[in-house]
Scaffold this motif. Sequence first.
Motif, PDB file in Angstrom:
ATOM      1  N   VAL A  91      -8.275  -0.896  15.965  1.00 42.66           N
ATOM      2  CA  VAL A  91      -8.636  -1.137  14.560  1.00 42.66           C
ATOM      3  C   VAL A  91      -8.383   0.101  13.720  1.00 42.66           C
ATOM      4  O   VAL A  91      -7.748   0.042  12.657  1.00 42.66           O
ATOM      5  CB  VAL A  91     -10.115  -1.575  14.444  1.00 42.66           C
ATOM      6  CG1 VAL A  91     -10.542  -1.606  12.980  1.00 42.66           C
ATOM      7  CG2 VAL A  91     -10.323  -2.952  15.070  1.00 42.66           C
ATOM      8  N   MET A  92      -8.869   1.252  14.178  1.00 40.05           N
ATOM      9  CA  MET A  92      -8.781   2.461  13.367  1.00 40.05           C
ATOM     10  C   MET A  92      -7.343   2.920  13.187  1.00 40.05           C
ATOM     11  O   MET A  92      -7.007   3.541  12.170  1.00 40.05           O
ATOM     12  CB  MET A  92      -9.614   3.579  13.994  1.00 40.05           C
ATOM     13  CG  MET A  92     -11.116   3.318  13.973  1.00 40.05           C
ATOM     14  SD  MET A  92     -11.737   2.835  12.320  1.00 40.05           S
ATOM     15  CE  MET A  92     -11.263   4.264  11.349  1.00 40.05           C
ATOM     16  N   ALA A  93      -6.469   2.604  14.146  1.00 40.91           N
ATOM     17  CA  ALA A  93      -5.066   2.997  14.008  1.00 40.91           C
ATOM     18  C   ALA A  93      -4.410   2.336  12.813  1.00 40.91           C
ATOM     19  O   ALA A  93      -3.420   2.855  12.275  1.00 40.91           O
ATOM     20  CB  ALA A  93      -4.304   2.643  15.284  1.00 40.91           C
ATOM     21  N   GLN A  94      -4.959   1.209  12.361  1.00 45.10           N
ATOM     22  CA  GLN A  94      -4.340   0.479  11.255  1.00 45.10           C
ATOM     23  C   GLN A  94      -4.793   1.007   9.891  1.00 45.10           C
ATOM     24  O   GLN A  94      -4.306   0.547   8.859  1.00 45.10           O
ATOM     25  CB  GLN A  94      -4.664  -1.025  11.357  1.00 45.10           C
ATOM     26  CG  GLN A  94      -4.427  -1.625  12.728  1.00 45.10           C
ATOM     27  CD  GLN A  94      -3.136  -1.152  13.376  1.00 45.10           C
ATOM     28  OE1 GLN A  94      -2.088  -1.106  12.729  1.00 45.10           O
ATOM     29  NE2 GLN A  94      -3.210  -0.804  14.658  1.00 45.10           N
ATOM     30  N   PHE A  95      -5.735   1.924   9.875  1.00 43.76           N
ATOM     31  CA  PHE A  95      -6.220   2.455   8.604  1.00 43.76           C
ATOM     32  C   PHE A  95      -5.574   3.795   8.254  1.00 43.76           C
ATOM     33  O   PHE A  95      -6.008   4.466   7.319  1.00 43.76           O
ATOM     34  CB  PHE A  95      -7.747   2.565   8.624  1.00 43.76           C
ATOM     35  CG  PHE A  95      -8.420   1.240   8.364  1.00 43.76           C
ATOM     36  CD1 PHE A  95      -8.861   0.899   7.100  1.00 43.76           C
ATOM     37  CD2 PHE A  95      -8.576   0.325   9.384  1.00 43.76           C
ATOM     38  CE1 PHE A  95      -9.440  -0.327   6.856  1.00 43.76           C
ATOM     39  CE2 PHE A  95      -9.163  -0.914   9.160  1.00 43.76           C
ATOM     40  CZ  PHE A  95      -9.602  -1.238   7.883  1.00 43.76           C
ATOM     41  N   THR A  96      -4.552   4.174   8.995  1.00 44.81           N
ATOM     42  CA  THR A  96      -3.748   5.327   8.600  1.00 44.81           C
ATOM     43  C   THR A  96      -2.891   4.914   7.408  1.00 44.81           C
ATOM     44  O   THR A  96      -2.156   3.928   7.495  1.00 44.81           O
ATOM     45  CB  THR A  96      -2.842   5.779   9.751  1.00 44.81           C
ATOM     46  OG1 THR A  96      -3.657   6.122  10.879  1.00 44.81           O
ATOM     47  CG2 THR A  96      -1.998   6.970   9.334  1.00 44.81           C
ATOM     48  N   PRO A  97      -2.974   5.612   6.270  1.00 45.58           N
ATOM     49  CA  PRO A  97      -2.211   5.183   5.084  1.00 45.58           C
ATOM     50  C   PRO A  97      -0.712   5.134   5.344  1.00 45.58           C
ATOM     51  O   PRO A  97      -0.147   6.034   5.966  1.00 45.58           O
ATOM     52  CB  PRO A  97      -2.561   6.247   4.035  1.00 45.58           C
ATOM     53  CG  PRO A  97      -3.854   6.829   4.496  1.00 45.58           C
ATOM     54  CD  PRO A  97      -3.806   6.796   5.999  1.00 45.58           C
ATOM     55  N   GLY A  98      -0.075   4.069   4.871  1.00 40.54           N
ATOM     56  CA  GLY A  98       1.368   3.939   4.999  1.00 40.54           C
ATOM     57  C   GLY A  98       2.096   4.698   3.904  1.00 40.54           C
ATOM     58  O   GLY A  98       1.467   5.265   2.991  1.00 40.54           O
ATOM     59  N   PRO A  99       3.428   4.715   3.941  1.00 40.59           N
ATOM     60  CA  PRO A  99       4.199   5.455   2.935  1.00 40.59           C
ATOM     61  C   PRO A  99       3.994   4.925   1.524  1.00 40.59           C
ATOM     62  O   PRO A  99       4.089   5.692   0.559  1.00 40.59           O
ATOM     63  CB  PRO A  99       5.653   5.270   3.395  1.00 40.59           C
ATOM     64  CG  PRO A  99       5.627   4.104   4.326  1.00 40.59           C
ATOM     65  CD  PRO A  99       4.284   4.115   4.974  1.00 40.59           C
ATOM     66  N   GLU A 100       3.699   3.632   1.389  1.00 39.12           N
ATOM     67  CA  GLU A 100       3.473   3.083   0.045  1.00 39.12           C
ATOM     68  C   GLU A 100       2.226   3.677  -0.596  1.00 39.12           C
ATOM     69  O   GLU A 100       2.174   3.881  -1.816  1.00 39.12           O
ATOM     70  CB  GLU A 100       3.369   1.548   0.106  1.00 39.12           C
ATOM     71  CG  GLU A 100       2.127   0.986   0.767  1.00 39.12           C
ATOM     72  CD  GLU A 100       2.168   1.011   2.283  1.00 39.12           C
ATOM     73  OE1 GLU A 100       1.154   0.629   2.902  1.00 39.12           O
ATOM     74  OE2 GLU A 100       3.193   1.412   2.853  1.00 39.12           O
ATOM     75  N   VAL A 101       1.218   4.005   0.223  1.00 36.33           N
ATOM     76  CA  VAL A 101      -0.003   4.625  -0.310  1.00 36.33           C
ATOM     77  C   VAL A 101       0.285   6.068  -0.705  1.00 36.33           C
ATOM     78  O   VAL A 101      -0.222   6.560  -1.717  1.00 36.33           O
ATOM     79  CB  VAL A 101      -1.142   4.550   0.722  1.00 36.33           C
ATOM     80  CG1 VAL A 101      -2.404   5.231   0.183  1.00 36.33           C
ATOM     81  CG2 VAL A 101      -1.440   3.102   1.081  1.00 36.33           C
ATOM     82  N   GLY A 102       1.099   6.762   0.090  1.00 34.07           N
ATOM     83  CA  GLY A 102       1.475   8.116  -0.269  1.00 34.07           C
ATOM     84  C   GLY A 102       2.270   8.181  -1.553  1.00 34.07           C
ATOM     85  O   GLY A 102       2.141   9.134  -2.338  1.00 34.07           O
ATOM     86  N   GLN A 103       3.086   7.159  -1.800  1.00 32.54           N
ATOM     87  CA  GLN A 103       3.888   7.130  -3.022  1.00 32.54           C
ATOM     88  C   GLN A 103       3.033   6.813  -4.241  1.00 32.54           C
ATOM     89  O   GLN A 103       3.253   7.347  -5.326  1.00 32.54           O
ATOM     90  CB  GLN A 103       5.005   6.093  -2.888  1.00 32.54           C
ATOM     91  CG  GLN A 103       5.992   6.100  -4.046  1.00 32.54           C
ATOM     92  CD  GLN A 103       7.171   5.195  -3.787  1.00 32.54           C
ATOM     93  OE1 GLN A 103       7.298   4.580  -2.726  1.00 32.54           O
ATOM     94  NE2 GLN A 103       8.070   5.096  -4.757  1.00 32.54           N
ATOM     95  N   TRP A 104       2.073   5.914  -4.064  1.00 27.76           N
ATOM     96  CA  TRP A 104       1.173   5.525  -5.164  1.00 27.76           C
ATOM     97  C   TRP A 104      -0.268   5.655  -4.682  1.00 27.76           C
ATOM     98  O   TRP A 104      -0.917   4.669  -4.341  1.00 27.76           O
ATOM     99  CB  TRP A 104       1.435   4.089  -5.595  1.00 27.76           C
ATOM    100  CG  TRP A 104       2.833   3.830  -6.071  1.00 27.76           C
ATOM    101  CD1 TRP A 104       3.450   4.367  -7.157  1.00 27.76           C
ATOM    102  CD2 TRP A 104       3.798   2.961  -5.460  1.00 27.76           C
ATOM    103  NE1 TRP A 104       4.728   3.878  -7.262  1.00 27.76           N
ATOM    104  CE2 TRP A 104       4.971   3.021  -6.243  1.00 27.76           C
ATOM    105  CE3 TRP A 104       3.778   2.129  -4.345  1.00 27.76           C
ATOM    106  CZ2 TRP A 104       6.110   2.283  -5.924  1.00 27.76           C
ATOM    107  CZ3 TRP A 104       4.902   1.410  -4.023  1.00 27.76           C
ATOM    108  CH2 TRP A 104       6.054   1.496  -4.810  1.00 27.76           C
ATOM    109  N   PRO A 105      -0.801   6.885  -4.617  1.00 25.17           N
ATOM    110  CA  PRO A 105      -2.155   7.068  -4.081  1.00 25.17           C
ATOM    111  C   PRO A 105      -3.211   6.464  -5.003  1.00 25.17           C
ATOM    112  O   PRO A 105      -2.993   6.320  -6.211  1.00 25.17           O
ATOM    113  CB  PRO A 105      -2.292   8.594  -4.013  1.00 25.17           C
ATOM    114  CG  PRO A 105      -1.324   9.112  -5.036  1.00 25.17           C
ATOM    115  CD  PRO A 105      -0.182   8.140  -5.052  1.00 25.17           C
ATOM    116  N   PRO A 106      -4.365   6.079  -4.433  1.00 21.60           N
ATOM    117  CA  PRO A 106      -5.446   5.522  -5.254  1.00 21.60           C
ATOM    118  C   PRO A 106      -6.066   6.580  -6.148  1.00 21.60           C
ATOM    119  O   PRO A 106      -5.829   7.786  -5.984  1.00 21.60           O
ATOM    120  CB  PRO A 106      -6.441   5.008  -4.216  1.00 21.60           C
ATOM    121  CG  PRO A 106      -6.160   5.801  -2.992  1.00 21.60           C
ATOM    122  CD  PRO A 106      -4.695   6.092  -3.006  1.00 21.60           C
ATOM    123  N   ASP A 107      -6.889   6.110  -7.087  1.00 20.12           N
ATOM    124  CA  ASP A 107      -7.590   7.013  -7.987  1.00 20.12           C
ATOM    125  C   ASP A 107      -8.719   7.727  -7.239  1.00 20.12           C
ATOM    126  O   ASP A 107      -8.802   7.669  -6.011  1.00 20.12           O
ATOM    127  CB  ASP A 107      -8.149   6.227  -9.176  1.00 20.12           C
ATOM    128  CG  ASP A 107      -7.029   5.590 -10.002  1.00 20.12           C
ATOM    129  OD1 ASP A 107      -5.968   6.220 -10.123  1.00 20.12           O
ATOM    130  OD2 ASP A 107      -7.245   4.473 -10.517  1.00 20.12           O
TER     131      ASP A 107
END
Length: 206
Positions: A91-107
Amino acid sequence: MSGLRERKKNATRAALSWAAIRLTVAHGFDNVLVDDIAQAAGVSPRTFNNYFSSKAEAIAARHLDRSRRTAQALRVRPTGEPLWTALIAAVMAQFTPGPEVGQWPPDSPTEWADGLRVMLAEPALQGEMLRAGALAEVELAAAVAERTGTDLERDLYPHLVAASVNAAVTAAMRHFVRADPPVPMERLLPDALAQLAAGLPPPAPH
């Protein structure tokens, strides 16, 4: 080539889903159009429609895809590993942010949690999230059955484990959006799963 094509499709799907989430959190569900999501992900509206039938499906897809990857990850964990140890790691392995999150990080964490709270209250999205959770449970139950030697059709156990994992993810997500100050999912989720693994013992008095 087929593997590269599949990776590109998965990356496009992830980018569209993340764009749908990010824009909805920022602007509200009713204020985001499919065209906006497609533009943010760098694809055409037609491409969006090749992947999703609605905004709500695009948003829920992130949860569904992450859950499906959990089932795949469980299947390749070491065979001698205890079930809940393997489940927590999968489960926890899937919560590593993908490249799309790095490109558009959350607020900021507070603004992000506030926006997620509003987004998750949207009735159209709630229906899609329930559907995604049901699909994910079936796949995770199959992986649990394989690992434990139980029968997917006859035994309750794999379905109970899969439903419990889905409930833990949902509970951690809901706690994340209501906690003040926000508590990272990286802390909430392993804690929730560890409590399940321990049989949900009563908490120590404060």
